[in-house]
Design a protein around this motif. Structure first.
Motif: not given
Length: 331
Positions: A123-127, A129-132, A142-143, A148-149
């Motif tokens: 889920f975090f990976l999709t978020i 990528r969505c921001v990117a 933002v990211i 992330t840590s």
């Protein structure tokens, strides 16, 4: 309790069926170990992957690796013991409430916790990528690695708290080695139990489906933006112009990689969530439980395959590590 279970999954009822089952478990265990150790070596040992996305991929690999180190070896040991001696160890015949230091008291929450970590990380990976894709110019602001840590720590803490919650908040729930799934599962300690007991177990499918739905929706938003941007680029190319806005080709390719990862994990997680819902309503679904849990376990070795197919830099670096060539000169 396992001693009251009279059914067995269709693939495990006869000695002829048990041999390929054990071979499958062993191959899966080594596949998970090899794939995720390779992923960690590539991500942690290559400066190019020291990014928020790389950190999330490393967290996902660690959760999958734990399944190969702790969870599957117990099933292999239990099944080989049953085949070799034709008698079951005492801990297999009883649940965690009737056996001191029951292995499932540790391995059951480990499997559940690592599964929840995997879902949360995807889920975090999709978020990310969505921001990117949606805000490529603001992605680095933002990211960040620090945020992330913090999300990774939150993911592991929250997931393992949720995994332990059934045995913490209810004395009617135990852990046992299940004769159907051939894994350590949560089980009802008695035939009669109040409604709040199965409400606790329904936390797992509720959490799974909520995050999976959010993941699918986020991917849909990302791919809608990618499709719109691709059409815009084609129109500008026909007009002899060049687009300077929007996500880069590498960002788009990375988003598609995470999309493929989301699809595989969604397919893997859904059968177990459906089984838990059916189980708390009184359906045993013995054969289905075996396939559901082992499809979920098999998802732990899919990430390295997807990265190798979709990510050229990962593929090149992995090949270098495996062949011990040009490692010193690698970025």
């Amino acid at each position: 309790m396992l001693e009251k279970q009279t059914n067995c999954s269709v693939c495990c009822c006869t000695s002829l069926n048990k041999i390929p089952m054990v071979v499958f478990m062993i191959l899966l265990m080594f596949g998970i170990l090899f794939g995720n150790l390779l992923t960690l070596a590539v991500v942690l040992g290559t400066k190019h992957f020291h990014t928020p996305q790389g950190y999330l991929k490393a967290s996902l690999a660690m959760a999958d690796l734990a399944v190969g180190i702790f969870v599957i070896p117990l099933s292999v040991y239990a099944e080989i013991t049953l085949m070799w001696t034709d008698t079951a160890p005492s801990w297999i015949l009883r649940n965690s409430q009737h056996t001191a230091f029951h292995p499932c008291s540790f391995l059951g929450p480990v499997f559940a916790g690592c599964t929840l970590v995997s879902i949360t990380t995807v889920f975090f990976l999709t978020i990310e990528r969505c921001v990117a894709v949606m805000k490529p110019l603001h992605k680095d602001a933002v990211i960040t690695k620090k945020r992330t840590s913090m999300l990774i720590v939150f993911s592991w803490t929250g997931s393992f708290f949720l995994a332990l919650s059934p045995v913490i908040f209810s004395q009617q729930i135990a852990l046992e080695y299940n004769a159907c799934s051939r894994m350590c599962n949560y089980a009802f300690a008695a035939n009669d139990f109040p409604p709040h007991v199965w409400h606790i177990l329904l936390l797992f499918p509720a959490f799974d489906f909520t995050l999976l739905t959010g993941t699918v929706v986020t991917n849909f938003i990302s791919f809608t933006k990618i499709r719109h941007h691709s059409k815009k680029r084609r129109r500008l190319a026909k007009a002899g112009c060049q687009s300077t806005s929007g996500p880069s080709f590498s960002e788009i390719k990375a988003a598609k990689t995470i999309g493929a990862l989301t699809l595989v994990f969604s397919i893997s997680f859904t059968p177990v969530a459906v089984f838990v819902v059916g189980n708390v309503t009184g359906n045993q679904w013995c054969s289905f439980s075996f396939f559901a849990f082992w499809i979920l376990a098999a998802s732990s070795c899919w990430n390295v395959t997807i990265y190798s197919v979709r990510d050229q830099k990962f593929r090149v670096r992995a090949r270098q590590l495996l062949t011990l060539s040009k490692i010193k000169n690698s970025p």
